[in-house]
Write a protein that holds these residues in place. Structure first.
Motif, PDB file in Angstrom:
ATOM      1  N   THR A  60       0.869  -1.080  -0.007  1.00 38.77           N
ATOM      2  CA  THR A  60      -0.129   0.002  -0.125  1.00 38.77           C
ATOM      3  C   THR A  60       0.790   1.202  -0.200  1.00 38.77           C
ATOM      4  OG1 THR A  60      -0.085   0.137   2.204  1.00 38.77           O
ATOM      5  CG2 THR A  60      -2.022  -0.979   1.171  1.00 38.77           C
ATOM      6  N   ILE A  61       0.311   2.276  -0.698  1.00 39.01           N
ATOM      7  CA  ILE A  61       0.776   3.774  -0.801  1.00 39.01           C
ATOM      8  C   ILE A  61      -0.282   4.694  -0.347  1.00 39.01           C
ATOM      9  CG2 ILE A  61       1.897   5.481  -1.942  1.00 39.01           C
ATOM     10  CD1 ILE A  61       3.309   3.434  -3.668  1.00 39.01           C
ATOM     11  N   THR A  62      -0.113   5.314   0.714  1.00 36.48           N
ATOM     12  CA  THR A  62      -1.346   6.278   1.235  1.00 36.48           C
ATOM     13  C   THR A  62      -0.655   7.508   1.463  1.00 36.48           C
ATOM     14  OG1 THR A  62      -0.990   5.716   3.695  1.00 36.48           O
ATOM     15  CG2 THR A  62      -2.491   4.355   2.451  1.00 36.48           C
ATOM     16  N   ALA A  63      -1.637   8.722   0.956  1.00 35.37           N
ATOM     17  CA  ALA A  63      -0.980   9.930   0.930  1.00 35.37           C
ATOM     18  C   ALA A  63      -2.300  10.906   0.816  1.00 35.37           C
ATOM     19  CB  ALA A  63       0.015  10.244  -0.123  1.00 35.37           C
ATOM     20  N   SER A  64      -2.288  12.065   1.479  1.00 34.33           N
ATOM     21  CA  SER A  64      -3.523  12.892   1.692  1.00 34.33           C
ATOM     22  C   SER A  64      -3.235  13.987   0.949  1.00 34.33           C
ATOM     23  CB  SER A  64      -3.556  13.417   3.015  1.00 34.33           C
ATOM     24  OG  SER A  64      -2.459  14.138   3.342  1.00 34.33           O
ATOM     25  N   VAL A  65      -2.161  13.814  -0.155  1.00 30.02           N
ATOM     26  CA  VAL A  65      -1.791  15.190  -1.012  1.00 30.02           C
ATOM     27  C   VAL A  65      -1.842  14.515  -2.381  1.00 30.02           C
ATOM     28  CG1 VAL A  65      -0.559  16.361   0.697  1.00 30.02           C
ATOM     29  CG2 VAL A  65       0.453  14.609  -0.543  1.00 30.02           C
ATOM     30  N   PRO A  66      -2.068  15.197  -3.515  1.00 27.73           N
ATOM     31  CA  PRO A  66      -1.723  14.560  -4.986  1.00 27.73           C
ATOM     32  C   PRO A  66      -0.429  15.153  -5.308  1.00 27.73           C
ATOM     33  CG  PRO A  66      -3.005  16.982  -4.965  1.00 27.73           C
ATOM     34  CD  PRO A  66      -2.800  16.583  -3.619  1.00 27.73           C
ATOM     35  N   PHE A  67      -0.092  14.228  -6.198  1.00 23.81           N
ATOM     36  CA  PHE A  67       1.378  14.359  -6.700  1.00 23.81           C
ATOM     37  C   PHE A  67       1.418  14.927  -7.876  1.00 23.81           C
ATOM     38  CE2 PHE A  67       1.386  10.292  -4.016  1.00 23.81           C
ATOM     39  CZ  PHE A  67       2.139  10.657  -3.093  1.00 23.81           C
ATOM     40  N   ASP A  68       2.578  15.403  -8.388  1.00 24.85           N
ATOM     41  CA  ASP A  68       2.939  15.937  -9.521  1.00 24.85           C
ATOM     42  C   ASP A  68       4.226  15.951  -9.898  1.00 24.85           C
ATOM     43  OD1 ASP A  68       2.332  17.022 -12.001  1.00 24.85           O
ATOM     44  OD2 ASP A  68       1.860  18.996 -11.423  1.00 24.85           O
ATOM     45  N   TYR A  69       4.667  15.397 -11.313  1.00 26.51           N
ATOM     46  CA  TYR A  69       5.862  15.051 -11.624  1.00 26.51           C
ATOM     47  C   TYR A  69       6.661  16.008 -12.519  1.00 26.51           C
ATOM     48  CZ  TYR A  69       9.462  11.873 -13.792  1.00 26.51           C
ATOM     49  OH  TYR A  69      10.507  11.152 -14.345  1.00 26.51           O
ATOM     50  N   PHE A  70       8.191  16.239 -12.251  1.00 25.04           N
ATOM     51  CA  PHE A  70       8.768  16.654 -13.393  1.00 25.04           C
ATOM     52  C   PHE A  70       9.953  15.958 -13.791  1.00 25.04           C
ATOM     53  CE2 PHE A  70      12.833  18.916 -14.335  1.00 25.04           C
ATOM     54  CZ  PHE A  70      12.720  20.005 -15.083  1.00 25.04           C
ATOM     55  N   PRO A  71      10.389  15.951 -15.010  1.00 26.33           N
ATOM     56  CA  PRO A  71       9.897  16.788 -16.198  1.00 26.33           C
ATOM     57  C   PRO A  71       8.501  16.185 -16.724  1.00 26.33           C
ATOM     58  CG  PRO A  71      11.640  15.294 -16.906  1.00 26.33           C
ATOM     59  CD  PRO A  71      11.314  14.932 -15.400  1.00 26.33           C
ATOM     60  N   TYR A  72       7.636  17.133 -17.254  1.00 26.51           N
ATOM     61  CA  TYR A  72       6.397  16.821 -18.059  1.00 26.51           C
ATOM     62  C   TYR A  72       6.761  16.314 -19.315  1.00 26.51           C
ATOM     63  CZ  TYR A  72       3.906  19.627 -14.702  1.00 26.51           C
ATOM     64  OH  TYR A  72       3.385  20.231 -13.652  1.00 26.51           O
ATOM     65  N   ARG A  73       6.225  15.479 -19.986  1.00 31.02           N
ATOM     66  CA  ARG A  73       6.395  14.987 -21.293  1.00 31.02           C
ATOM     67  C   ARG A  73       5.825  15.880 -22.194  1.00 31.02           C
ATOM     68  NH1 ARG A  73       6.292   8.701 -22.364  1.00 31.02           N
ATOM     69  NH2 ARG A  73       7.748   9.056 -20.712  1.00 31.02           N
ATOM     70  N   ILE A  74       6.682  16.572 -23.193  1.00 29.83           N
ATOM     71  CA  ILE A  74       6.156  17.452 -24.142  1.00 29.83           C
ATOM     72  C   ILE A  74       5.860  16.548 -25.418  1.00 29.83           C
ATOM     73  CG2 ILE A  74       6.609  19.635 -25.345  1.00 29.83           C
ATOM     74  CD1 ILE A  74       6.398  19.782 -22.114  1.00 29.83           C
ATOM     75  N   GLY A  75       4.799  16.603 -26.074  1.00 29.10           N
ATOM     76  CA  GLY A  75       4.625  15.992 -27.404  1.00 29.10           C
ATOM     77  C   GLY A  75       4.984  16.815 -28.504  1.00 29.10           C
ATOM     78  N   GLU A  76       5.099  16.182 -29.575  1.00 32.27           N
ATOM     79  CA  GLU A  76       5.770  16.693 -30.958  1.00 32.27           C
ATOM     80  C   GLU A  76       4.802  18.071 -31.284  1.00 32.27           C
ATOM     81  OE1 GLU A  76       6.064  13.733 -33.872  1.00 32.27           O
ATOM     82  OE2 GLU A  76       7.257  12.476 -32.782  1.00 32.27           O
ATOM     83  N   GLU A  77       3.573  17.912 -31.149  1.00 32.54           N
ATOM     84  CA  GLU A  77       2.737  19.249 -31.793  1.00 32.54           C
ATOM     85  C   GLU A  77       3.155  20.410 -30.473  1.00 32.54           C
ATOM     86  OE1 GLU A  77      -1.321  18.249 -31.935  1.00 32.54           O
ATOM     87  OE2 GLU A  77      -0.812  16.707 -33.572  1.00 32.54           O
ATOM     88  N   GLN A  78       3.093  19.834 -29.199  1.00 36.33           N
ATOM     89  CA  GLN A  78       3.179  21.074 -28.081  1.00 36.33           C
ATOM     90  C   GLN A  78       4.748  21.846 -28.310  1.00 36.33           C
ATOM     91  OE1 GLN A  78       2.892  18.434 -24.808  1.00 36.33           O
ATOM     92  NE2 GLN A  78       0.870  19.093 -24.501  1.00 36.33           N
ATOM     93  N   VAL A  79       5.773  21.087 -28.824  1.00 32.08           N
ATOM     94  CA  VAL A  79       6.775  21.847 -28.872  1.00 32.08           C
ATOM     95  C   VAL A  79       6.940  22.851 -29.849  1.00 32.08           C
ATOM     96  CG1 VAL A  79       8.125  20.154 -30.476  1.00 32.08           C
ATOM     97  CG2 VAL A  79       9.440  21.040 -28.733  1.00 32.08           C
ATOM     98  N   LYS A  80       6.142  22.782 -30.742  1.00 31.03           N
ATOM     99  CA  LYS A  80       5.956  24.039 -31.726  1.00 31.03           C
ATOM    100  C   LYS A  80       5.235  25.068 -31.135  1.00 31.03           C
ATOM    101  CE  LYS A  80       8.227  21.508 -34.751  1.00 31.03           C
ATOM    102  NZ  LYS A  80       9.704  22.052 -35.200  1.00 31.03           N
ATOM    103  N   MET A  81       4.447  24.924 -30.071  1.00 28.03           N
ATOM    104  CA  MET A  81       3.622  25.842 -29.446  1.00 28.03           C
ATOM    105  C   MET A  81       4.424  26.677 -28.386  1.00 28.03           C
ATOM    106  SD  MET A  81       0.475  23.121 -29.136  1.00 28.03           S
ATOM    107  CE  MET A  81      -0.609  24.310 -28.307  1.00 28.03           C
ATOM    108  N   SER A  82       3.685  27.673 -27.657  1.00 30.84           N
ATOM    109  CA  SER A  82       4.101  28.239 -26.832  1.00 30.84           C
ATOM    110  C   SER A  82       3.750  27.640 -25.326  1.00 30.84           C
ATOM    111  CB  SER A  82       3.795  29.774 -26.749  1.00 30.84           C
ATOM    112  OG  SER A  82       2.338  29.890 -26.444  1.00 30.84           O
ATOM    113  N   ALA A  83       4.488  27.512 -24.310  1.00 37.20           N
ATOM    114  CA  ALA A  83       3.942  26.995 -23.134  1.00 37.20           C
ATOM    115  C   ALA A  83       2.949  27.508 -22.501  1.00 37.20           C
ATOM    116  CB  ALA A  83       5.005  27.101 -21.912  1.00 37.20           C
ATOM    117  N   TRP A  84       2.315  28.814 -22.770  1.00 35.63           N
ATOM    118  CA  TRP A  84       0.966  29.369 -22.391  1.00 35.63           C
ATOM    119  C   TRP A  84      -0.106  28.437 -23.226  1.00 35.63           C
ATOM    120  CZ3 TRP A  84      -2.601  31.727 -25.584  1.00 35.63           C
ATOM    121  CH2 TRP A  84      -3.586  32.557 -24.689  1.00 35.63           C
ATOM    122  N   GLU A  85       0.280  28.006 -24.159  1.00 41.02           N
ATOM    123  CA  GLU A  85      -0.897  27.320 -24.997  1.00 41.02           C
ATOM    124  C   GLU A  85      -1.164  26.008 -24.673  1.00 41.02           C
ATOM    125  OE1 GLU A  85      -0.845  28.403 -29.547  1.00 41.02           O
ATOM    126  OE2 GLU A  85       1.029  28.666 -28.989  1.00 41.02           O
TER     127      GLU A  85
END
Length: 508
Positions: A60-85
Motif C-alpha cells: 500500500t501507498i497512502t497519501a493525503s496530497v496529490p502528486f505532480d511530476y517533473f519533467p513533463y512529457r512534451i508532445g511533438e505538436e506541443q513543442v512547436k507551440m508556446s508553453a502558455w498554449e
C-alpha cells in the motif's frame, strides 16, 4: 503536515528476474525537502511512477496530497507551440499569473511563456516547466533530475529556487544541489531503504562511519568464527583420540589404566564442548549476516592514456566558427591551448560555444565521434598534434541502438572486457541482454564512458559525461582521473567534480 506511508511495497517489471522493491516500508512527511539517493537502476524513477499510480504493485501507498511530476512529457505538436498554449494540459487548473510569479523567482522572464517552446534553451525550458509544476498550492512534487544539461548559472537559479520550497522529493546526482536544497534523505541502498534527517554531506559522513564500523565488526566476527572453528576441530580430534583408547582395553591385564566408563564420560564432555562451540559459531555467523549488505565499495577503474611526445597537443589562435552558411559565429576570435597533463574544464552558459570548440578540435584531428554536425571555421587557425589519438564521449546518447555485441564490434572493443567494465560501474548483468535504446539515460552514459575508458588515447574529450550518472559512480570516476592524470578537455557543470578533477578552467 501529513504523511506519505509506504507499507510492504513489492514491485518488479514483467519478465525481470528480480523485484525492484521487495517488502519495502517507510514514511515521510509532506513538508520535508527530501533527496532521493541511489545508484542508476535502483528504482528512483520507478518509485516516482508507483507514487503516480502508473504501475500495479502489491502493498500500500497512502497519501493525503496529490502528486505532480517533473519533467513533463512534451508532445511533438506541443513543442512547436508556446508553453502558455499547452500548460493547462500539463497541469490542469494552473493559472497564468501564478506561473509568471514562479518564473520571476527562477530569474526567468514572463516572455518565455509566449515563445515557441522549441526556441527555448535547456535552461529556459527547465525554468518554464518548474514554474508550471510549482504553480499549484497543495501538490507534493516529484522532481527528477532538474539540472541535467543546465549551465552553472541556470543551476544556481534552480538551486536557490528549490531551497525556498518544501514538500518535494528531489532526484539528483549533483552533490552541491542536494546539499543546498534538502533537509532529509531517502536512500535506496543495495539491500535496504533508509530515511534520515540531513543533507547529502551529512548522510555521506554517517554512511562512511557506519561502513567503517561494520567492516571492523565483520573483521572481529571473522576472527571469532576462525577461532571457534579451530577449537571445534581441536576438541573433536581430542574426543576421537580419547574414544579410540577404549579399543583393545583389558582391565585384568591393565589394572592401572582408566576404566571404559571414565573414558566414555570424558569423551562425552569433549563432544558437549564441541556442540557449545558450534552454537557460539552459529550465533556469530547470524550476527555477521546483516553486516556489509549496504556497503558501497566501487572497484578501482583502469585507464590507458598514451604519452604524447610534445608538450602542446592542441592550439587555437583567433578562431571564429559557426554552423551553416550564415555569418553568425558561435565562437569569435577565440584562442586556446591544451598542454600535456592538463584537465581543462570549459565553463560558460549554454550556447556560449563549449561544444563548438570540442567539435572543431575533433574535426581538425579527423577523430571519429557521434557528432550531430561540425562547425565551419570561418577564420583563425586550429592545430592539433600529428598522430594525436582522441577518445570522445558525446553529450547526446540518442544514437545508441542495438545490442552490446554490435556496439563493441562497430568500435573495435573486446565485448567481454566491455561488459566487465560495465559491471565495475555497477551495471546489472540483466541489462546486457537488452537493446541499448532500452537502457536508462544513466546506463547509456556508462556505456559511452566504458567505451572511452577502453580506448587508449592521448586526449580524452568528454562533453557532459556525468549527466544522469549516480553519485557513487561519479566518485569512482573522480578517483580514476586523479590516479591516472590523463590529458582531458571536459564540459561538465557538477562544481564538485570540476573542483576536484580540473587543473584549469577556460571561461567562455
Amino acid at each position: 503536515m501529513s504523511q506519505i506511508n509506504v507499507a510492504d511495497l513489492t514491485f518488479g517489471y514483467e519478465g525481470s528476474f528480480d523485484n525492484v522493491f521487495e517488502g519495502v516500508s517507510f514514511s515521510v512527511d509532506t513538508d520535508w525537502k527530501l533527496g532521493l539517493i541511489g545508484r542508476n537502476g535502483k528504482g528512483k524513477t520507478t518509485f516516482f511512477r508507483l507514487l503516480l499510480g502508473s504501475f500495479p504493485f502489491t502493498g500500500t501507498i497512502t497519501a493525503s496530497v496529490p502528486f505532480d511530476y517533473f519533467p513533463y512529457r512534451i508532445g511533438e505538436e506541443q513543442v512547436k507551440m508556446s508553453a502558455w498554449e499547452f500548460m493547462g494540459e500539463l497541469k490542469p487548473g494552473c493559472e497564468e499569473w501564478r506561473v509568471i510569479c514562479e518564473l520571476d523567482k527562477l530569474r526567468g522572464s514572463a516572455e518565455l511563456l509566449y515563445r515557441p517552446f522549441d526556441t527555448l534553451s535547456w535552461g529556459e525550458r527547465t525554468k518554464v516547466l518548474l514554474a508550471v509544476l510549482c504553480s499549484g498550492e497543495h501538490d507534493f512534487l516529484l522532481i527528477d533530475e532538474p539540472t541535467n544539461h543546465l549551465d552553472q548559472k541556470s543551476r544556481q537559479a534552480v538551486k536557490e529556487y528549490l531551497n525556498g520550497k518544501k514538500g518535494f522529493i528531489l532526484v539528483s546526482h549533483d552533490r552541491d544541489l542536494l546539499d543546498a536544497c534538502i533537509d532529509h534523505v531517502l536512500v535506496l541502498n543495495r539491500r535496504s531503504i533508509e530515511v534520515q534527517s540531513g543533507n547529502f554531506s551529512s548522510w555521506w559522513e554517517n554512511k562512511r562511519r557506519r561502513d567503517s564500523f561494520e567492516k571492523a565488526e565483520n573483521e572481529k566476527h571473522l576472527r571469532q568464527i576462525a577461532s571457534l572453528r579451530k577449537s571445534i576441530e581441536l576438541n573433536g580430534r581430542w574426543a576421537r583420540k580419547n574414544e579410540n583408547t577404549k579399543i583393545g582395553f583389558d582391565p585384568v591385564k591393565e589394572p592401572d589404566r582408566a576404566t571404559r566408563a571414565y573414558i566414555g564420560a570424558k569423551t562425552k564432555k569433549m563432544e558437549k564442548r564441541v556442540k557449545q562451540y558450534e552454537k557460539r559459531m552459529e550465533r556469530e555467523i547470524e550476527a555477521k549476516k546483516d553486516l556489509l549488505l549496504d556497503i558501497e565499495e566501487p572497484v578501482s577503474l583502469k585507464l590507458n592514456p598514451l604519452s604524447y611526445h610534445k608538450e602542446r597537443l592542441v592550439y587555437m589562435d583567433g578562431v571564429t566558427a559557426g554552423y551553416g552558411q550564415g555569418k553568425e559565429a558561435v565562437l569569435e576570435d577565440f584562442s586556446f591551448e591544451l598542454k600535456r597533463g592538463e584537465r581543462v574544464f570549459l565553463h560558460g552558459e549554454n550556447g556560449s560555444g563549449k561544444s563548438t570548440l570540442i567539435k572543431a578540435v575533433l574535426a581538425a584531428a579527423g577523430a571519429g565521434g557521434d557528432r550531430d554536425g561540425e562547425p565551419r571555421v570561418l577564420s583563425g587557425e586550429i592545430t592539433v598534434g600529428a598522430g594525436l589519438k582522441i577518445s570522445y564521449v558525446s553529450q547526446a546518447t540518442g544514437f545508441l541502438r542495438g545490442r552490446i555485441q554490435e556496439f563493441c564490434r562497430d568500435r573495435g572493443l573486446d565485448e567481454s572486457l566491455f561488459c566487465a567494465l560495465l559491471r565495475q560501474l555497477d551495471m546489472e548483468r540483466v541489462q546486457f541482454s537488452k537493446n541499448m535504446e532500452e537502457f536508462s539515460e544513466g546506463q547509456k552514459k556508462k556505456a559511452l564512458l566504458a567505451a572511452s575508458l577502453m580506448t587508449p588515447a592521448h586526449v580524452y574529450i568528454w562533453d557532459e559525461p556525468l549527466n544522469y550518472i549516480d553519485v557513487f559512480s561519479r566518485i569512482q570516476i573522480e578517483e580514476l582521473l586523479l590516479s591516472y592524470e590523463p590529458t582531458m578537455i571536459l564540459v561538465d557543470h557538477d562544481i564538485r567534480f570540476q573542483e576536484k578533477v580540473g587543473t584549469r578552467v577556460e571561461e567562455f
